[in-house]
Write a protein that holds these residues in place. Structure first.
Motif, mmCIF file in Angstrom:
data_model
loop_
_atom_site.group_PDB
_atom_site.id
_atom_site.type_symbol
_atom_site.label_atom_id
_atom_site.label_comp_id
_atom_site.label_asym_id
_atom_site.label_seq_id
_atom_site.Cartn_x
_atom_site.Cartn_y
_atom_site.Cartn_z
ATOM 1 N N TYR A 1 -62.746 16.532 23.820
ATOM 2 C CA TYR A 1 -61.907 17.167 22.805
ATOM 3 C C TYR A 1 -62.517 18.520 22.456
ATOM 4 C CZ TYR A 1 -59.365 12.803 21.991
ATOM 5 O OH TYR A 1 -58.572 11.690 22.138
ATOM 6 N N GLN A 2 -61.785 19.326 21.698
ATOM 7 C CA GLN A 2 -62.313 20.623 21.268
ATOM 8 C C GLN A 2 -62.953 20.485 19.888
ATOM 9 O OE1 GLN A 2 -59.635 23.909 21.620
ATOM 10 N NE2 GLN A 2 -59.518 23.772 23.824
ATOM 11 N N GLY A 3 -63.917 19.593 19.795
ATOM 12 C CA GLY A 3 -64.621 19.391 18.534
ATOM 13 C C GLY A 3 -64.607 17.931 18.110
ATOM 14 N N SER A 4 -65.548 17.575 17.227
ATOM 15 C CA SER A 4 -65.652 16.203 16.756
ATOM 16 C C SER A 4 -64.459 15.787 15.912
ATOM 17 C CB SER A 4 -66.936 16.022 15.934
ATOM 18 O OG SER A 4 -68.077 16.092 16.754
ATOM 19 N N GLY A 5 -63.932 16.724 15.132
ATOM 20 C CA GLY A 5 -62.816 16.397 14.246
ATOM 21 C C GLY A 5 -61.638 15.793 14.986
ATOM 22 N N PRO A 6 -61.094 16.477 16.008
ATOM 23 C CA PRO A 6 -59.976 15.906 16.763
ATOM 24 C C PRO A 6 -60.341 14.606 17.471
ATOM 25 C CG PRO A 6 -60.156 18.258 17.170
ATOM 26 C CD PRO A 6 -61.383 17.860 16.404
ATOM 27 N N ALA A 7 -61.577 14.509 17.974
ATOM 28 C CA ALA A 7 -61.999 13.284 18.661
ATOM 29 C C ALA A 7 -62.013 12.103 17.695
ATOM 30 C CB ALA A 7 -63.388 13.482 19.272
ATOM 31 N N LEU A 8 -62.494 12.316 16.482
ATOM 32 C CA LEU A 8 -62.575 11.237 15.500
ATOM 33 C C LEU A 8 -61.195 10.722 15.104
ATOM 34 C CD1 LEU A 8 -65.442 12.569 13.201
ATOM 35 C CD2 LEU A 8 -65.517 10.565 14.689
ATOM 36 N N VAL A 9 -60.225 11.611 15.039
ATOM 37 C CA VAL A 9 -58.859 11.189 14.694
ATOM 38 C C VAL A 9 -58.371 10.124 15.665
ATOM 39 C CG1 VAL A 9 -56.450 11.937 14.583
ATOM 40 C CG2 VAL A 9 -58.229 13.349 13.551
ATOM 41 N N ASP A 10 -58.617 10.342 16.958
ATOM 42 C CA ASP A 10 -58.132 9.398 17.960
ATOM 43 C C ASP A 10 -58.968 8.126 18.026
ATOM 44 O OD1 ASP A 10 -56.027 10.988 18.548
ATOM 45 O OD2 ASP A 10 -56.610 11.460 20.597
ATOM 46 N N VAL A 11 -60.246 8.215 17.679
ATOM 47 C CA VAL A 11 -61.062 6.990 17.654
ATOM 48 C C VAL A 11 -60.642 6.118 16.471
ATOM 49 C CG1 VAL A 11 -63.399 6.043 17.518
ATOM 50 C CG2 VAL A 11 -62.994 8.170 18.741
ATOM 51 N N ILE A 12 -60.425 6.730 15.338
ATOM 52 C CA ILE A 12 -60.008 5.969 14.151
ATOM 53 C C ILE A 12 -58.644 5.319 14.376
ATOM 54 C CG2 ILE A 12 -59.313 6.211 11.732
ATOM 55 C CD1 ILE A 12 -61.520 8.417 11.547
ATOM 56 N N SER A 13 -57.760 6.013 15.090
ATOM 57 C CA SER A 13 -56.432 5.454 15.358
ATOM 58 C C SER A 13 -56.463 4.401 16.454
ATOM 59 C CB SER A 13 -55.463 6.570 15.767
ATOM 60 O OG SER A 13 -55.761 7.038 17.076
ATOM 61 N N GLY A 14 -57.528 4.399 17.259
ATOM 62 C CA GLY A 14 -57.635 3.450 18.354
ATOM 63 C C GLY A 14 -57.126 3.984 19.678
ATOM 64 N N ALA A 15 -56.654 5.229 19.703
ATOM 65 C CA ALA A 15 -56.153 5.818 20.948
ATOM 66 C C ALA A 15 -57.262 5.925 21.992
ATOM 67 C CB ALA A 15 -55.549 7.197 20.668
ATOM 68 N N VAL A 16 -58.468 6.284 21.549
ATOM 69 C CA VAL A 16 -59.671 6.293 22.382
ATOM 70 C C VAL A 16 -60.708 5.476 21.625
ATOM 71 C CG1 VAL A 16 -61.435 7.701 23.495
ATOM 72 C CG2 VAL A 16 -59.106 8.570 23.312
ATOM 73 N N PRO A 17 -61.059 4.288 22.091
ATOM 74 C CA PRO A 17 -61.803 3.348 21.247
ATOM 75 C C PRO A 17 -63.287 3.597 21.064
ATOM 76 C CG PRO A 17 -61.383 2.381 23.394
ATOM 77 C CD PRO A 17 -60.647 3.682 23.369
ATOM 78 N N ILE A 18 -63.915 4.377 21.957
ATOM 79 C CA ILE A 18 -65.366 4.553 21.936
ATOM 80 C C ILE A 18 -65.685 6.031 21.755
ATOM 81 C CG2 ILE A 18 -67.523 4.169 23.207
ATOM 82 C CD1 ILE A 18 -65.847 2.122 24.922
ATOM 83 N N ASN A 19 -66.721 6.332 20.975
ATOM 84 C CA ASN A 19 -67.028 7.733 20.688
ATOM 85 C C ASN A 19 -68.525 7.962 20.556
ATOM 86 O OD1 ASN A 19 -67.233 9.854 17.953
ATOM 87 N ND2 ASN A 19 -66.196 10.538 19.796
#
Length: 345
Positions: free
Chosen positions: A206-224
């Motif tokens: 992702y282009q930064g932790s912020g966008p990556a965290l959104v998808d981990v919290i939603s479950g779209a990408v489960p591991i971070n």
């Protein structure tokens, strides 16, 4: 890798130049030196700063580097008597923003919140690095070190690192993990985890932790894999489950989270750090002013407390100490990158 094009001319006087950036800047510096003889006290440096300073964060808003930058910038503004404005320029694992600062005018008004990604990993990860972390920057001050953390979505069916490893071995190449971008220490943390555990999963940058965290919290990408500061509140709120920190010792603000080694991956250790850099050839008087302001900022009681709350340990020191740190980090990470097989063309 093709070097990034300039997004703007560093200075109006340099537009259309066919010479190298370094040659032009040295010529400009020489001209300023002559001018300084005619102007007692070299007013161009003594009057610094007389307008706002831009601190470039080479990642999207919401991540660890952004958090540290905004905390430090506010305190530095008070020390310098001019606003230090944070500007996010994410992309290419931090290289886009770092390249922008490397090409900026060496006048102290554009500085970089550098990271391990821009000043330790890039040189070995990229086939054609867009800048030299030593030659193209002037060190200002080493600010903080922070742990990285392995987290999963709160509903993910793995309660600890060993259960995650077992699941990955059952489904090789099927699970995905996210990071703040290709070539970041978090990307490398994931690749090192795969190498040391004999597992396989797909990296989603992702282009930064912020966008990556959104998808981990939603479950779209489960591991971070993330820096601990940017994941702190999500862990506390229970929207993320932390499996391990990546440092040798546990994080003081999360004493119940085991280290990766304690969780069953012997010898695993990664971390990240943030430091300030200016373009090469920035006058030493300006660097000294910025260094003093940065050290004063991180030793401020309120700032230090805020940084400690999110797991960032303050460092400080001289530009020379930061220069040595960068050289040692480039050397330390080169064999790790080579062993992991990570490479960005």
């Amino acid at each position: 890798m093709t070097r990034f094009p300039r997004t703007r001319a560093p200075h109006a006087a340099l537009e259309g130049s066919v010479g190298s950036r370094r040659t032009v800047l040295k010529a400009a510096a020489a001209a300023l030196g002559v001018l300084a003889l005619a102007v007692p006290g070299a007013a161009f440096a003594q009057d610094y700063p007389n307008k706002p300073i831009t601190m470039v964060v080479p990642f999207a808003a919401g991540g660890s580097t952004d958090l540290v930058a905004r905390t430090v910038a506010q305190a530095m503004s008070q020390e310098l008597g001019q606003q230090v404005l944070v500007e996010n320029k994410g992309g290419a694992g931090g290289n886009l923003g770092a390249s922008y600062v490397a090409q900026a005018a060496p006048d102290g008004y554009t500085i970089l919140m550098g990271t391990i990604a821009t000043h330790a990993l890039s040189a070995s990860l990229y086939a054609d690095p867009p800048f030299d972390p030593v030659e193209d920057f002037t060190p200002i001050a080493w600010l903080v070190t922070v742990p990285n953390v392995l987290t999963v979505n709160k509903d993910y069916p793995a309660a600890n690192v060993q259960e995650l490893i077992a699941r990955l071995k059952e489904k090789p190449g099927e699970e995905v993990y996210s990071s703040s971008g290709n070539g970041t220490p978090l990307h490398l943390s994931g690749e090192l985890f795969k190498t040391m555990t004999g597992t396989d999963m797909v990296h989603v940058p992702y282009q930064g932790s912020g966008p990556a965290l959104v998808d981990v919290i939603s479950g779209a990408v489960p591991i971070n894999f993330d820096n601990l500061p940017s994941s702190t509140e999500h862990i506390r709120q229970g929207t993320l489950r932390a499996l391990a920190v990546t440092t040798k010792t546990r994080a003081p603000n999360f004493p119940d989270i085991p280290t990766m080694e304690e969780a069953g991956v012997p010898g695993y250790e990664t971390n990240t750090w943030n430091a300030l850099f200016a373009p090469a050839d920035t006058p030493p008087e300006i660097i000294a002013r910025l260094n003093a302001a940065a050290n004063a900022a991180i030793t401020d009681e309120t700032v230090a407390k805020r940084l400690a709350e999110v797991g960032a340990a303050t460092v400080g020191g001289t530009p020379e100490e930061l220069a040595e740190h960068v050289k040692s980090e480039v050397a330390r990470w080169k064999p790790v990158i080579e062993q992991s097989g990570a490479r960005i063309e």
